[in-house]
Structure formats: C-alpha cells, structure tokens
Design an enzyme around this catalytic site. Structure first.
Site, mmCIF file in Angstrom:
data_model
loop_
_atom_site.group_PDB
_atom_site.id
_atom_site.type_symbol
_atom_site.label_atom_id
_atom_site.label_comp_id
_atom_site.label_asym_id
_atom_site.label_seq_id
_atom_site.Cartn_x
_atom_site.Cartn_y
_atom_site.Cartn_z
ATOM 1 N N ASP A 147 3.088 0.820 -12.806
ATOM 2 C CA ASP A 147 3.529 0.409 -11.474
ATOM 3 C C ASP A 147 4.780 1.178 -11.072
ATOM 4 O O ASP A 147 5.797 1.099 -11.754
ATOM 5 C CB ASP A 147 3.793 -1.096 -11.456
ATOM 6 C CG ASP A 147 4.235 -1.582 -10.088
ATOM 7 O OD1 ASP A 147 3.676 -1.122 -9.081
ATOM 8 O OD2 ASP A 147 5.149 -2.424 -10.025
ATOM 9 N N ASP B 123 2.383 -2.490 -1.021
ATOM 10 C CA ASP B 123 2.315 -3.199 -2.296
ATOM 11 C C ASP B 123 1.198 -2.651 -3.166
ATOM 12 O O ASP B 123 0.017 -2.842 -2.868
ATOM 13 C CB ASP B 123 2.097 -4.683 -2.033
ATOM 14 C CG ASP B 123 2.138 -5.519 -3.302
ATOM 15 O OD1 ASP B 123 2.613 -5.006 -4.337
ATOM 16 O OD2 ASP B 123 1.697 -6.669 -3.253
#
Length: 438
Positions: free
Chosen positions: A319, A113
C-alpha cells in the site's frame, strides 16, 4: 544515511506531463501525472506550524489507522486529447484527488483510496451528509447521469451489507440500485448507484463510469472532500473502469525533498523497463477482491533469514498510502532482534513517537546491516533509508512495527523503487532506481 527520511507520500497531480496514443486506433494507451510529497511546501495543504517530529508521529499514527481500516472487511471507454491536468492533495493517510464529474463538468475533490473500489460523491438532496465547501453534486443538472437498476451487473458487484435489518444493495421505489458501503474506520456512504462522465480536466474523459450518488454519508472527512475514488482492483474501481488505458499503473517514490516531484503512470506508460526488474504474483484472496495481496516469505538481516510461517494465500498488503511496514508481531520480534544485534549500538530508546525501536547518537552508528525482503519470486535489497527513518537530527527509528491486524508493506520500504501494478497479469514488479531522476 540522509538527514531526512521519507514520510507518507501523497500524490499531487499537478499536470499530465505525457501521454501516448495508438496511431492505428487513435485511442489512448497511457499517461503520467506528477506527484509530490504530502508534507512538501509545494503542497497546498502544507502546515508550516508542524515540526518534523510531529509529522513523523502523525505518519506513524496514520499507518496504524490504515491497518485497522484494512482489517475490515462494465468498463468505460477513455477519450483523450492533447493534454490532461489534475491534482491530488493530502488528507491524512489517503489522498485528495481533483476530478470532474457530470455534463457540464463540475470540479470536485475526492479521496483517492487504494483500499476500496467504489467511486462516490455527496449528492443533492443530501439530508444526512458531512459538511463540504463545494455544493453537493446534483445529478439532475447533468445531461449524462443515468440511474442503474437493482438487477444491473454493477449493482450485483457491490458488497453486501446488513444495516438495521435491511440487506444492501436493494431495490428502491423506482427499481433503482440502492447501495450501502462502509469502511473500517466506521465511515459509510448510502445512496443510489448510477453512471456518469468523470474526467481529469476536459482532455481525459471516462464516460459511463459507475459511481455512487450518496445521500447519507458519514465520516471524519475534510471539508474539501466531496467523496471518494476507489483505486483497488475490484470491478467498480476507477482503475478497472479506465477502458483502453488498461489496468496497469506504476509510481516511483523518491526520498523526501521539497523540490522533487515524481510520476504516477497509467496504461502502457506504466511498464517498467529498468534493469533489475523482479516480479511477484498478486494473490487472489477469499477475504477481499480489492486489496493488493502479496506473499512475504521472509526477511534477511545481515546473513540471517527469518522465515514467515504463513506463506500462502497472500499474507501482506502492499500500500502506497501507508507510511510504515507492519509485520505480524512474532515475526517482527525476530526481525527486530536481528536488527539490534547487527547495529550493535547500546543507546536505544524502546519507544518514541509510536516507534518501537529507536537509536540516538546516529552519527556514531557504523553498522547498517544488509536487509533483504523476500516476496515469492522477488528479493528486494533495501537501503538504510528503507528501514530506518530520522525522527530528529540525532535520533532514528526502525520503520517497521508489529501488528496483530493486517500486515502492510508501506511506502518507506518502497523508496527508490519503481513499483508497477499489473492487474491483468496479476503481478507487482519492482526495479531499484533513483526516483529523483524519474
């Protein structure tokens, strides 16, 4: 315009294809691992029953979910021998990464993550855990596990949470650091902070890595998933604990092709050497020390530039785990209006598969506008594949959406760019390349 545009990328680290060693110190300088697309038939989690349209829709939903998640609010020494092998598999908007923990090492899958820092695994005893296929990690069976005290530096680095009147982190009955860590999707982990050896096969060992041994964990996790590996820029993330490898990594995302793999590089191997390199500062944020904030100054469509009003303190997150680019609503509306004007096609669908602007009869569209994204110090010229994606053979949709939450620069916009994150130099660099040849 290609018939298929990249969906959400997922890493599958099939093997360590290269690494470099400092001859003077015999310490690792960097290494690289293979990546494949999350929806590629090469992925062990590939679902052949899903249609192309369903994959597109799921990717859009994951992007919005990722935005909601972002809206919430001591380094180890690496020892590397001659080869490293690890794997990372898809799991919704994130990645599942194969990692070994403990001595003797036990192999587990965990979410990788980029939007968090803490590394944690489900540990026995685990009276309140979500089900997983593998056994819970047993710290008593490892000779290298050590509990951390509540006055240790790693314990002090944990974020504070108030849970049912109790403030975490807190001291346990034996002065151990008891942590609580939650996420924007309402998942959480609660347990004891310690150190342990983690590795990517026996060849790449990171001893005394700080991690959480979770005894009370909740979330809609895949049963293959035994925990989570934080890859943010905080002190407790894996990237920050890689020791001599260094706090630098890069990737290069190609257009979707089931036969193409690419690389995720760490350390010195992550340095971009291609022509056309531009860099923009990583912005420190008072809201979070984890996320990768950049300053987006504006977007040019055709010959007209739309400037973003808020251009300071980091107004967008980059991201690789988010498919679409999410822009502030009023700013998005101006960009979308210019796209409509530039494309000049009358037949458009207001919304399909969670996309706001879609066109049919794609083959009749001749005018794909110049499209430039302006970060502080870095102007990126995007190709049509970076801002449009194919929904079907004859329908394409704008690969950006409005949001009232956290703006995100997603991975479709990053196709055919090598992207380097340098945490020590506090910058993100881009170079336009053919990622199919990396």
């Amino acid at each position: 315009m290609h018939s298929q545009i990249s969906l959400s990328f997922t890493l599958i680290c099939l093997s360590l294809s290269s690494f470099s060693i400092n001859a003077a110190t015999n310490k690792p300088k960097g290494f690289s691992i293979d990546l494949i697309h999350r929806d590629s038939p090469l992925s062990p989690f590939f679902n052949s029953s899903m249609t192309h349209s369903e994959r597109i829709q799921n990717a859009a939903l994951r992007s919005m979910s990722r935005a909601n998640r972002f809206g919430q609010s001591s380094s180890s020494t690496a020892e590397t021998s001659e080869s490293v092998e690890t794997e990372v598999l898809p799991n919704d908007a994130s990645y599942l990464m194969k990692i070994s923990v403990g001595t003797p090492p036990v192999e587990r899958w965990a979410l990788a993550d980029t939007g968090s820092d803490l590394i944690w695994f489900q540990c026995s005893p685990c009276p309140q855990c979500y089900p997983q296929n593998a056994q819970f990690f047993d710290p008593k069976s490892s000779s290298t596990y050590m509990s951390l005290s509540c006055n240790s530096n790693p314990c002090s680095a944990l974020p504070h949470f108030l849970v049912q009147g109790q403030t975490y982190p807190k001291c346990g009955t034996n002065n151990e650091c008891t942590y609580f860590y939650s996420y924007g999707d309402q998942s959480y982990t609660n347990g004891e902070l310690g150190t342990e050896s983690v590795s990517f096969s026996q060849a790449a060992l990171f001893p005394k890595t700080v991690f959480g041994c979770g005894h009370n964990n909740h979330g809609l996790y895949n049963m293959n998933n035994a925990g989570l590996v934080g890859l943010g820029q905080g002190t407790l993330s894996l990237v920050s604990q890689m020791g001599n490898v260094g706090r630098k990594f890069s990737y290069c995302l190609p257009p979707y092709n089931p036969k193409i793999t690419t690389k995720l590089r760490f350390g010195e191997d992550a340095t971009i050497s291609e022509n056309g390199l531009v860099s923009t500062p990583l912005i420190a944020s008072s809201d979070s020390k984890t996320y990768y904030y950049l300053n987006l100054e504006g977007i040019t469509v055709g010959q007209q530039k739309v400037s973003l009003t808020s251009q300071s303190n980091g107004n967008i997150i980059i991201d690789s785990g988010t498919t679409l680019t999410l822009l502030p609503s009023s700013f998005y509306d101006q960009v979308e209006a210019l796209v409509k004007q530039a494309v000049g096609a009358d037949q458009f669908i207001v919304q399909i598969n969670n996309h706001k602007l879609c066109y049919k009869n794609v083959n009749s569209i001749q005018n794909f506008p110049n499209f430039e994204v302006h970060f502080t110090g870095a102007n990126l010229s995007l190709k049509p594949r970076n801002f449009f994606r194919m929904i079907s053979n004859d329908v394409m949709c704008f690969a950006m959406l409005p949001t009232e939450g956290q703006p995100i620069y997603g991975n479709v916009a990053q196709i055919n760019f090598e992207v380097e994150y340098d945490l020590d130099q506090k910058k993100v660099s881009f170079a336009p390349v053919d990622c199919t040849k990396q």
